[in-house]
Design a protein around this motif. Structure first.
Motif, short mmCIF file in Angstrom:
data_model
loop_
_atom_site.label_atom_id
_atom_site.label_comp_id
_atom_site.label_asym_id
_atom_site.label_seq_id
_atom_site.Cartn_x
_atom_site.Cartn_y
_atom_site.Cartn_z
N ASN A 47 0.84 -1.20 0.00
CA ASN A 47 0.00 0.00 0.00
C ASN A 47 0.87 1.25 0.00
N SER A 48 1.48 1.50 -1.15
CA SER A 48 2.33 2.69 -1.31
C SER A 48 2.33 3.05 -2.80
N GLU A 92 -0.60 5.92 -6.20
CA GLU A 92 -0.82 5.01 -5.06
C GLU A 92 -1.55 3.77 -5.57
N GLY A 94 -2.87 1.35 -3.53
CA GLY A 94 -3.90 0.88 -2.60
C GLY A 94 -3.48 -0.42 -1.92
N PRO A 95 -4.25 -0.84 -0.89
CA PRO A 95 -3.93 -2.09 -0.19
C PRO A 95 -3.92 -3.27 -1.16
N ARG A 96 -2.82 -4.01 -1.18
CA ARG A 96 -2.63 -5.17 -2.06
C ARG A 96 -2.81 -4.82 -3.53
#
Length: 200
Positions: A47-48, A92, A94-96
């Motif tokens: 998540n970056s 970005e 997002g998560p996963r």
């Protein structure tokens, strides 16, 4: 794939590396893993930003130039990072990697593997979860990634392996046929049957 990455050693036999046929277990494991790029079926993204994701795993003393990043980015068809309100490498994920499609995540994962300039590339079902349009883009990225390096690919989608120098056909846990795409098609065996089924 796990044996080649030396997550464990074979119970029987040996894995030999290079023209000198050096046993894999005699090599420094840290050095060996630096020689390998791996792209799996479901890439793991954090998540970056895309930049942080592709640089993940690089060591502090590894010098990565912007020119090299740009070259890898082009090879992996990452043009989507500059459309639809995305902010290039600062996008970005997002998560996963939930803000990216399956094909986009896969191309970011290929870019991460390529950035390290591995001598050996391992592909484990790298296109199996993709639709045909995404598969085409990822396949182009893979072809660029595999040029001038040793590569191993596990695939159920036969389109993924047609250009390989050697195809090993596995059935019931053993190799039943081997050869190039053309040779295997002429044999009219298991590989030929699989090709015919895939075209129906």
């Amino acid at each position: 794939m796990c044996l080649l990455q030396r997550f464990y050693d074979p119970q029987e036999g040996q894995i030999y590396i290079g023209a000198e046929r050096r046993p894999l277990k005699s090599l420094n494991i840290r050095w060996w893993r630096k020689q390998i790029g791996f792209v799996g079926q479901e890439p793991i993204l954090f998540n970056s930003t895309v930049r942080e994701n592709i640089l993940y795993g690089m060591e502090k003393d590894d010098q990565v130039t912007e020119e090299h990043i740009k070259k890898c980015k082009e090879m992996c068809n990452l043009g989507f990072l500059y459309t639809d309100g995305n902010t290039g490498l600062n996008t970005e994920v997002g998560p996963r990697g939930s803000r990216l499609s399956g094909g986009q995540k896969q191309r970011v994962a290929i870019c991460r593997a390529l950035l390290r300039e591995p001598k050996v590339m391992l592909l484990d079902e790298a296109t199996s979860a993709l639709d045909s349009q995404s598969e085409q883009l990822v396949q182009q990225a893979l072809e660029a990634a595999l040029a001038n390096r040793t590569s191993f690919a596990i695939a159920h989608r036969l389109s993924t392996v047609q250009g390989c120098d050697l195809i090993l056909v596995n059935a019931d846990g053993r190799v039943v046929e081997s050869g190039t795409h053309g040779e295997l098609m002429m044999m009219k065996g298991v590989y030929y049957q699989l090709q015919m089924q895939s075209q129906k």
